[in-house]
Design an enzyme around this catalytic site. Structure first.
Site, short mmCIF file in Angstrom:
data_model
loop_
_atom_site.label_atom_id
_atom_site.label_comp_id
_atom_site.label_asym_id
_atom_site.label_seq_id
_atom_site.Cartn_x
_atom_site.Cartn_y
_atom_site.Cartn_z
N LYS A 1 0.89 -1.31 -0.06
CA LYS A 1 0.15 0.04 0.00
C LYS A 1 0.78 1.31 0.01
O LYS A 1 2.12 1.19 0.41
CB LYS A 1 -1.01 0.10 1.16
CG LYS A 1 -0.31 0.03 2.70
CD LYS A 1 0.08 1.42 3.07
CE LYS A 1 0.94 1.01 4.44
NZ LYS A 1 1.62 2.30 4.84
N PRO B 1 8.97 -4.04 -0.33
CA PRO B 1 10.21 -3.86 0.59
C PRO B 1 9.95 -3.98 2.07
O PRO B 1 9.17 -4.10 2.50
CB PRO B 1 10.56 -2.45 0.20
CG PRO B 1 9.34 -1.95 -0.22
CD PRO B 1 8.48 -2.79 -1.07
N GLY C 1 4.61 -4.26 4.21
CA GLY C 1 4.64 -5.58 3.83
C GLY C 1 4.47 -6.44 4.73
O GLY C 1 3.93 -7.56 4.53
N ASP D 1 -2.56 -1.76 10.07
CA ASP D 1 -2.57 -1.66 8.69
C ASP D 1 -2.92 -2.97 8.12
O ASP D 1 -3.15 -3.14 6.82
CB ASP D 1 -1.13 -1.30 7.98
CG ASP D 1 -0.79 0.09 8.15
OD1 ASP D 1 -1.52 0.86 8.92
OD2 ASP D 1 0.46 0.46 7.69
O1 C5P Z 1 -0.46 -1.46 14.76
P1 C5P Z 1 1.11 -1.54 14.32
O2 C5P Z 1 1.49 -2.59 15.40
O3 C5P Z 1 1.34 -2.13 13.11
O4 C5P Z 1 2.02 -0.28 14.73
C1 C5P Z 1 3.13 -0.27 14.76
C2 C5P Z 1 3.49 0.81 15.64
O5 C5P Z 1 3.43 1.97 14.89
C3 C5P Z 1 2.86 0.95 17.17
O6 C5P Z 1 3.58 0.21 18.00
C4 C5P Z 1 3.07 2.38 17.34
O7 C5P Z 1 4.33 2.96 17.74
C5 C5P Z 1 2.94 3.13 15.84
N1 C5P Z 1 1.55 3.48 15.49
C6 C5P Z 1 1.08 4.59 16.08
N2 C5P Z 1 -0.41 4.87 15.76
C7 C5P Z 1 -1.06 4.19 14.72
C8 C5P Z 1 -0.59 2.96 14.27
C9 C5P Z 1 0.69 2.70 14.66
O8 C5P Z 1 1.58 5.22 17.07
N3 C5P Z 1 -2.36 4.52 14.41
#
Ligand code: C5P
Length: 299
Positions: free
Chosen positions: A10, A95, A102, A137
């Protein structure tokens, strides 16, 4: 028997980021567009849960239970009382640590593959719930197309897309950690008033019309200053793409992949060649959007 699922990368055509919430996440208005760069996840029955990975950057992918493919298999198996004894193989083309979801794509792919292998009969809503538990995501990787994600980015509304958008992506020499980029966003915003994130109507209209010039005028990424602060050389890549004639140049998500919107396939070839010889990136790819979400290829 094995099942192979293809999952798209994406790009965020808008990534509006609010202030850090008490849980550390950030409220987003996140306009996702799935692009035609794909990973494939293959699941095969095995004696125990194992993960392997091939392709560019595969050496940086964890093969233990922290990998989203393993967590997806365990989450689905846990709900249905199934033993998650499977081998999960990831064929990477998206990537690694690139800001193109990914890892999330692989998680969604594993979930759909295991679901097909085990025949759980889970509803789409149940699968999307598991996706949201796995990461912000991951639900979008399952559905593909284009969508507005609010909350952490996991609450999706499908968006209309009225045409094909052509993109060039420049992959960087190293990755960036998403949490580190959000932390840098917090640091840069300290002491300032961070507005509530809202989707841009101009941008949604441009998507619906399939109008690349209008989309180029409306793209935005609130994480871009943070990504550039941690990886200043990305400014050179963005400048090289603009100089080559891209309609818009932006960091993809939390980066460090940079994304260049171009008018058509011919300009994609031109911009890709120019970026490829600019010495400002590792490699360059052309892809079009929107792309479909997780798709079972065969069993
Ligand atoms: O949700 P995910 O585990 O993919 O997110 C990875 C990191 O990105 C989270 O631990 C957080 O630090 C940050 N994040 C955030 N706010 C979001 C999505 C992700 O701060 N809405």
């Amino acid at each position: 028997m094995s099942v192979t699922v293809r999952v798209p990368a994406k790009v965020n055509v808008q990534l509006a980021v609010g202030a850090a919430r008490p849980d550390g996440f950030h409220d987003l208005a996140n306009v996702f567009l799935a692009v035609g760069l794909y990973d494939q996840v293959t699941v095969t029955p095995a004696d125990e849960l194992t993960v392997t990975c091939e392709g560019p950057g595969a050496d940086q992918v964890p093969l233990d239970r922290t990998n989203l493919v393993a967590r997806a298999a365990e989450a689905l198996a846990g709900r249905y009382g199934i033993d998650p004894a499977v081998h999960l193989h990831i064929a990477k083309d998206i990537p690694v640590a690139g800001g193109m979801a990914g890892g999330s794509a692989d998680g969604a792919g594993a979930l759909v593959a295991c679901d097909a292998l085990w025949g759980t009969g889970a509803s789409r809503e149940e699968l999307l719930d598991i996706c949201a538990e796995l990461g912000s995501d991951v639900p979008f990787s399952l559905v593909g197309g284009a969508a507005l994600g609010v909350g952490r980015g996991e609450k999706l509304t499908a968006l209309e897309v009225g045409g094909t958008f052509n993109w060039v992506f420049a992959m960087a020499e190293r990755g960036l950690s998403t949490p580190a980029v959000f932390r840098e966003f917090d640091r840069l915003g300290e002491g300032t008033d961070i507005p509530e994130p809202v989707a841009s109507q101009e941008l949604l209209d441009a998507l619906a019309k399939g109008d690349p010039d209008a989309l180029a005028a409306a793209v935005s990424n609130d994480l871009q200053p943070a990504a550039l602060s941690l990886f200043p050389q990305l400014a050179d890549t963005l400048a090289a793409g603009r100089a080559a004639g891209a309609l818009a140049a932006l960091v993809s998500g939390s980066g460090p992949t940079t994304a260049f919107l171009v008018r058509d396939r011919e300009s994609a070839t031109r911009v890709a060649a120019s970026l490829g010889s600019s010495g400002t990136c590792r490699t360059v790819r052309i892809a079009s959007a929107p792309a479909p979400g997780a798709t079972v290829l065969g069993r």
